[in-house]
Design an enzyme around this catalytic site. Structure first.
Site, mmCIF file in Angstrom:
data_model
loop_
_atom_site.group_PDB
_atom_site.id
_atom_site.type_symbol
_atom_site.label_atom_id
_atom_site.label_comp_id
_atom_site.label_asym_id
_atom_site.label_seq_id
_atom_site.Cartn_x
_atom_site.Cartn_y
_atom_site.Cartn_z
ATOM 1 N N GLU A 25 0.778 -1.152 0.029
ATOM 2 C CA GLU A 25 -0.031 -0.029 0.082
ATOM 3 C C GLU A 25 0.864 1.090 0.095
ATOM 4 O O GLU A 25 1.446 1.389 0.905
ATOM 5 C CB GLU A 25 -0.907 -0.035 1.347
ATOM 6 C CG GLU A 25 -1.744 1.201 1.339
ATOM 7 C CD GLU A 25 -2.642 1.111 2.437
ATOM 8 O OE1 GLU A 25 -3.643 2.120 2.469
ATOM 9 O OE2 GLU A 25 -2.205 0.540 3.717
ATOM 10 N N GLU A 41 -12.177 2.888 5.920
ATOM 11 C CA GLU A 41 -10.929 3.126 6.583
ATOM 12 C C GLU A 41 -11.163 4.697 7.016
ATOM 13 O O GLU A 41 -9.966 5.213 6.367
ATOM 14 C CB GLU A 41 -9.868 2.553 6.244
ATOM 15 C CG GLU A 41 -8.662 2.711 7.152
ATOM 16 C CD GLU A 41 -7.122 2.364 6.545
ATOM 17 O OE1 GLU A 41 -6.730 1.199 7.075
ATOM 18 O OE2 GLU A 41 -6.811 2.766 5.498
#
Length: 256
Positions: free
Chosen positions: A138, A235
């Site tokens: 990520e 998130e």
């Protein structure tokens, strides 16, 4: 659209098994977490079985957080620690049936870090493949996480291509990518074959996705049209009870 609750952010005031149950009650299709290792895997499995939810993913440990670590796998000289964290994550993922592991790079830079990260990712992919587990990397934005090794999708795709294993994928966090690169619609269209998971939050405050720079109703309409059928991960930071921040979910489901 289907949605996953990231329990590192949502209901993070509850023990993880109770957060799983809260996500089910709120209507989420799946859950994901960050670092569940202090909780017995059996307790997580029990909550997942009770709710029927799938745990989409978890992260490798960050290392010595008090000393400033935020991942280990790109740091030259710490390969043994990084691989121990990878092994731990794989074993835990197997125990709870998690589909993905985010291998965290850490704070470093340079060619040797690139080589180190590539070697550790290859190790992770080869260990995870027999269990059907996907390894994710990520890119994180330079404002919230200055000094992190992986910051752009191009850098991530370069690593994915270099490792060359089918179970290494990109975690496309819309929040981080918007801050670093923008052009989310075309970027998702181009990168979709490499994407293993999508996450989202508003920009720039990382709050609930019902405000800010990104028109998520439009963006998730595009993602739905492209045929991405997996749950996308919420998130984001809440400024009160998580339940009070979920109006976007019903609205988007109606739109898409």
């Amino acid at each position: 659209m289907k949605f996953s609750a990231n329990l590192g952010f949502l209901w993070n005031d509850l023990p993880l098994p109770e957060a799983i149950r809260a996500a089910k009650a709120a209507g989420f299709d799946a859950v994901e977490c960050h670092w569940p290792y202090d909780i017995p895997a059996g307790d997580i499995s029990k909550a997942l079985t009770e709710t029927g939810l799938k745990m989409l993913g978890l992260n490798t440990r960050r290392g010595d957080v008090a000393a400033g670590d935020n991942g280990l796998s790109a740091i030259p000289g710490r390969e043994a620690e990084a691989r121990a964290a990878i092994d731990e994550a794989i074993n835990y993922a197997i125990a709870i049936g998690a589909a993905n592991i985010h291998v965290m790079a850490g704070f470093c830079s340079g060619e040797q870090a690139q080589v180190t990260f590539g070697a550790n990712l290859r190790y992770a992919c080869e260990k995870a493949a027999p269990h059907g587990i996907t390894i994710l990397i990520e890119p994180l934005n330079k404002y919230d996480v200055p000094g992190y090794f992986l910051t752009t999708t191009d850098q991530a795709i370069g690593l994915i291509d270099a490792v060359g294993l089918p179970n290494l994928k990109l975690m496309f966090d819309c929040y981080h990518v918007q801050l670093m690169e923008g052009d989310l619609t075309r970027r998702i269209e181009r990168l979709l074959p490499h994407i293993g998971h999508i996450q989202f939050a508003s920009v720039p405050d990382r709050g609930a996705p019902d405000h800010g720079e990104i028109d998520y109703a439009q963006l998730f309409g595009v993602i739905d049209r492209l045929g991405y059928g997996a749950p996308a991960g919420a998130e984001y930071k809440t400024d009160g009870p998580t339940e009070q921040s979920l109006g976007w979910m019903t609205q988007w489901r109606e739109i898409t």
